[in-house]
Enzyme design. Structure first.
Site, short mmCIF file in Angstrom:
data_model
loop_
_atom_site.label_atom_id
_atom_site.label_comp_id
_atom_site.label_asym_id
_atom_site.label_seq_id
_atom_site.Cartn_x
_atom_site.Cartn_y
_atom_site.Cartn_z
N LYS A 121 58.01 98.29 39.89
CA LYS A 121 57.46 97.57 41.05
C LYS A 121 56.46 96.54 40.52
O LYS A 121 55.33 96.87 40.18
CB LYS A 121 56.76 98.53 42.02
CG LYS A 121 56.65 97.91 43.41
CD LYS A 121 55.40 98.29 44.16
CE LYS A 121 54.16 97.61 43.71
NZ LYS A 121 54.14 96.14 43.76
N CYS A 136 42.10 90.84 32.30
CA CYS A 136 41.32 92.08 32.29
C CYS A 136 40.31 92.07 31.16
O CYS A 136 39.27 92.72 31.22
CB CYS A 136 42.25 93.27 32.15
SG CYS A 136 43.32 93.17 30.72
N GLU A 153 46.00 101.50 32.97
CA GLU A 153 45.30 100.40 32.29
C GLU A 153 44.63 99.62 33.41
O GLU A 153 45.29 99.00 34.22
CB GLU A 153 46.28 99.53 31.50
CG GLU A 153 47.18 100.30 30.52
CD GLU A 153 46.43 101.09 29.47
OE1 GLU A 153 45.23 100.84 29.25
OE2 GLU A 153 47.04 101.99 28.86
N GLY A 193 46.52 97.54 36.53
CA GLY A 193 45.97 96.83 37.68
C GLY A 193 44.51 97.18 37.85
O GLY A 193 43.84 97.57 36.88
N SER A 194 44.04 97.08 39.08
CA SER A 194 42.61 97.27 39.32
C SER A 194 42.22 98.75 39.20
O SER A 194 43.04 99.65 39.38
CB SER A 194 42.26 96.75 40.71
OG SER A 194 43.04 97.42 41.67
N VAL A 231 42.87 101.01 42.45
CA VAL A 231 44.26 101.46 42.64
C VAL A 231 44.64 102.45 41.54
O VAL A 231 45.28 103.48 41.80
CB VAL A 231 45.23 100.25 42.67
CG1 VAL A 231 46.67 100.72 42.73
CG2 VAL A 231 44.93 99.35 43.88
N GLY A 232 44.21 102.18 40.32
CA GLY A 232 44.54 103.08 39.21
C GLY A 232 44.00 104.49 39.42
O GLY A 232 44.68 105.48 39.12
N GLU A 289 33.76 93.49 38.32
CA GLU A 289 34.68 92.55 37.68
C GLU A 289 34.83 91.32 38.59
O GLU A 289 35.05 91.48 39.79
CB GLU A 289 36.03 93.26 37.52
CG GLU A 289 37.06 92.46 36.78
CD GLU A 289 38.39 93.22 36.66
OE1 GLU A 289 38.79 93.89 37.63
OE2 GLU A 289 39.04 93.10 35.61
P1 NAD Z 1 46.12 95.36 41.82
O1 NAD Z 1 45.51 96.68 41.48
O2 NAD Z 1 45.77 94.73 43.10
O3 NAD Z 1 47.72 95.48 41.81
C1 NAD Z 1 48.42 95.96 40.67
C2 NAD Z 1 49.76 96.52 41.13
O4 NAD Z 1 49.53 97.69 41.93
C3 NAD Z 1 50.57 95.57 41.99
O5 NAD Z 1 51.93 95.70 41.67
C4 NAD Z 1 50.29 96.06 43.40
O6 NAD Z 1 51.28 95.71 44.33
C5 NAD Z 1 50.24 97.57 43.16
N1 NAD Z 1 49.50 98.33 44.18
C6 NAD Z 1 48.53 97.87 45.02
N2 NAD Z 1 48.07 98.91 45.78
C7 NAD Z 1 48.76 100.01 45.41
C8 NAD Z 1 48.73 101.39 45.80
N3 NAD Z 1 47.87 101.82 46.74
N4 NAD Z 1 49.56 102.26 45.17
C9 NAD Z 1 50.40 101.85 44.19
N5 NAD Z 1 50.48 100.56 43.79
C10 NAD Z 1 49.67 99.65 44.38
O7 NAD Z 1 45.79 94.38 40.59
P2 NAD Z 1 46.15 92.83 40.41
O8 NAD Z 1 45.29 92.03 41.34
O9 NAD Z 1 47.61 92.61 40.41
O10 NAD Z 1 45.66 92.60 38.90
C11 NAD Z 1 44.32 92.42 38.57
C12 NAD Z 1 43.67 93.70 38.09
O11 NAD Z 1 44.44 94.28 37.04
C13 NAD Z 1 42.29 93.46 37.50
O12 NAD Z 1 41.43 94.49 37.89
C14 NAD Z 1 42.54 93.50 36.00
O13 NAD Z 1 41.41 93.83 35.23
C15 NAD Z 1 43.61 94.55 35.91
N6 NAD Z 1 44.38 94.43 34.67
C16 NAD Z 1 44.19 95.37 33.71
C17 NAD Z 1 44.87 95.25 32.50
C18 NAD Z 1 44.69 96.27 31.40
O14 NAD Z 1 45.51 96.31 30.50
N7 NAD Z 1 43.66 97.08 31.43
C19 NAD Z 1 45.75 94.18 32.29
C20 NAD Z 1 45.91 93.25 33.31
C21 NAD Z 1 45.23 93.38 34.51
#
Ligand code: NAD
Length: 480
Positions: free
Chosen positions: A170, A279, A245, A223-224, A227-228, A379
């Site tokens: 996804k 990130c 991550e 991702g954020s 959510v993680g 962040e």
């Molecule tokens: P996000 O958390 O908004 O979304 C990431 C993914 O999660 C998307 O595919 C989104 O549709 C999905 N998602 C959203 N809500 C969800 C839920 N409740 N359950 C399951 N999946 C869900 O992040 P973003 O805005 O796409 O990316 C930016 C963030 O990602 C920043 O916080 C950045 O630091 C982080 N990031 C971390 C790394 C790393 O390796 N540590 C790398 C890149 C980005």
């Protein structure tokens, strides 16, 4: 379109969403499926059914298909990079770089299928051979963010599929075109139906239902942090493995001995590169109190030479933020930061070629007050360089890292080997850079945030597949 069980299909619920170009929002890129939990269910079911044949196929066959997909991505680099810039906003040169890096990473992990192996050891019992086998587990779920939609997908899909697992992927709803392109490369490379299933959409309901799907045996999420952590607790409730991550608040320390012109260049790349949407972006830059003015003058001359605009133009250094919500969030954070005592020092690029309706946020430099401040913990994910002036830059840098509770990346700029070594040892972060920006991730080394930036399983490197396999110990007596 989704790709489930070897076929392109619309969402069963019939809903779609529009993706626009963030640099020129009236340019709609297309309509994509807003998938429902039922679509996710079909994808997980397809991945479960494909698992037996894929995990049983010779490793060399899996390697060959993944390498072929990587070659196709490289062959289509120009089109894929243009699509990436149009939907995500990053400058075209960086987009081309990401496409190439994703293909390289995929090849690296593809060959892991052949390197993978267990151990043999002496048994305590006579006539017994003792060995460990490493086996794939089943259908994994990959959830990826918008900012490196190809590279991060390659970090997950590569080791997972090479080691014999099947997948539901996804991607971010912000990057539908490059997700389809990557999926198409696998299809054209001969990946059997059901091995990789693409489910598009951005609702929390879809993401949560996939994490809770009974066929999913593990989740790799980038991702954020919010959510993680939610995915982590849902995964724990099901007793499945979760790789997280997450976000960062990364510190760059400018030691007293370093050349400030060079330091300003590294800081600007760390904080403003890809409009701060990394990130690993340096949110916090720590400089000796007596050198603050000189450092600011160097950053100012770098900003004056920069162009803000559409990433498709070759002269653009900084593109837009990814969407309207990201722009509102950045403006709001900045206003609150100023209200909370941050001092605005610099703002804007020398040239702006930005469309007035585009989601552009001019790069800013703010000086933070002593003590607590929201920009020391939150962040920004926007091009904001927060300057912290200190008497002891190394101590201040280390204390900022502990204060924020994250631990993704940290840098020190210095000519002193002992200062670099001391900082590298003491800092609580998964990635440390010496005389380099806080940004820059190489797929052949482990990459994983510490503390609130990640979970126990790093990505990348020779150990990347660890997350995707489990160990079986086999004891064999030579006769009954
Ligand atoms: P996000 O958390 O908004 O979304 C990431 C993914 O999660 C998307 O595919 C989104 O549709 C999905 N998602 C959203 N809500 C969800 C839920 N409740 N359950 C399951 N999946 C869900 O992040 P973003 O805005 O796409 O990316 C930016 C963030 O990602 C920043 O916080 C950045 O630091 C982080 N990031 C971390 C790394 C790393 O390796 N540590 C790398 C890149 C980005």
């Amino acid at each position: 379109m989704n790709y489930i069980a070897g076929e392109w299909s619309a969402s069963g619920g019939g809903c779609t969403y529009e993706r626009e170009n963030p640099a020129v929002p009236h340019r709609v890129i297309g309509e994509y499926p807003e998938s429902t939990p039922a679509d996710g269910r079909r994808a997980a079911d397809a991945a479960r059914r494909a698992f037996g044949a894929w995990s049983g196929a010779p490793a060399a066959e899996r390697t060959e298909i993944l390498v072929r997909a990587a070659d196709l991505i490289l062959r289509r680099q120009t089109e894929i990079a243009a699509a990436l810039t149009a939907e995500e906003g990053k400058p075209i040169g960086r987009a081309r770089g990401e496409v190439a890096r994703a293909a390289e990473a995929l090849k690296y992990f593809a060959h892991g299928a052949l390197r993978s192996g267990g151990q043999t050891m002496q048994s305590l019992r006579p006539g017994v051979r003792l060995a460990t086998w490493r086996e794939p587990i089943g259908p994994f779920l990959a959830i990826t963010p918008f900012n490196f939609p190809l590279f991060i997908a390659a970090l997950k899909l590569g080791p997972a599929m090479a080691s014999g697992n099947t997948m539901v992927w996804k991607p971010s709803p912000h990057t539908p075109v490059v997700s389809v392109e990557l999926m198409q490369a696998f299809v054209d490379a001969g990946l059997p139906g059901g091995v990789l299933n693409l489910v598009m959409g951005g609702s929390a309901e879809l993401g949560q239902s996939l994490v809770e799907d009974p066929d999913i045996v593990g989740v790799s999420f980038t991702g954020s942090t919010a959510v993680g952590l939610d995915i982590g607790s849902r995964g724990a409730a099901r007793h499945i493995r979760v790789q997280q991550e997450m976000g960062g608040k990364n510190v760059l320390v400018v030691a007293d001995d370093c050349d400030l012109k060079r330091a300003a260049e590294v800081a600007a790349e760390s904080s403003f590169g890809e409009s701060g949407q990394k990130c690993t972006a340096a949110g916090l830059v720590v400089v000796d109190r007596r050198r603050g003015e000189e450092f600011l003058a160097e950053v100012e001359s770098i900003l004056k030479a920069m162009t803000l605009g559409d990433g498709a133009d070759s002269g653009t250094d900084l593109g837009p933020l990814v969407d309207r919500t990201a722009l509102h969030r950045a403006n709001d954070l900045y206003d609150r930061a100023i209200d909370a005592g941050a001092v605005s020092e610099l703002s804007g690029c020398g040239t702006s070629a930005a469309d007035a309706d585009g989601y552009f946020f001019e790069p800013r430099v703010v000086r933070l007050p002593q003590g607590e401040h929201l920009l020391k913990t939150q962040e920004a994910f926007a091009p904001i360089l927060s300057l912290v002036l200190a008497d002891d830059v190394v101590d201040e840098g280390l204390s900022l890292v502990s204060q924020c509770g994250m631990g993704l990346s940290a840098s020190i700029l210095t000519d002193s080997l002992s200062a670099a070594d001391d900082f590298s040892r003491r800092v609580s972060a998964g990635l440390v850079n010496v005389n380099l920006p806080t940004t820059g991730v190489e797929y052949q080394a482990a990459f994983g945030g510490w503390n609130l930036s990640g979970g126990p399983f790093p990505e990348g490197g020779a150990g990347a597949e660890e997350f995707y396999v489990r160990t079986k110990t086999v004891a064999t007596a030579s006769r009954l």
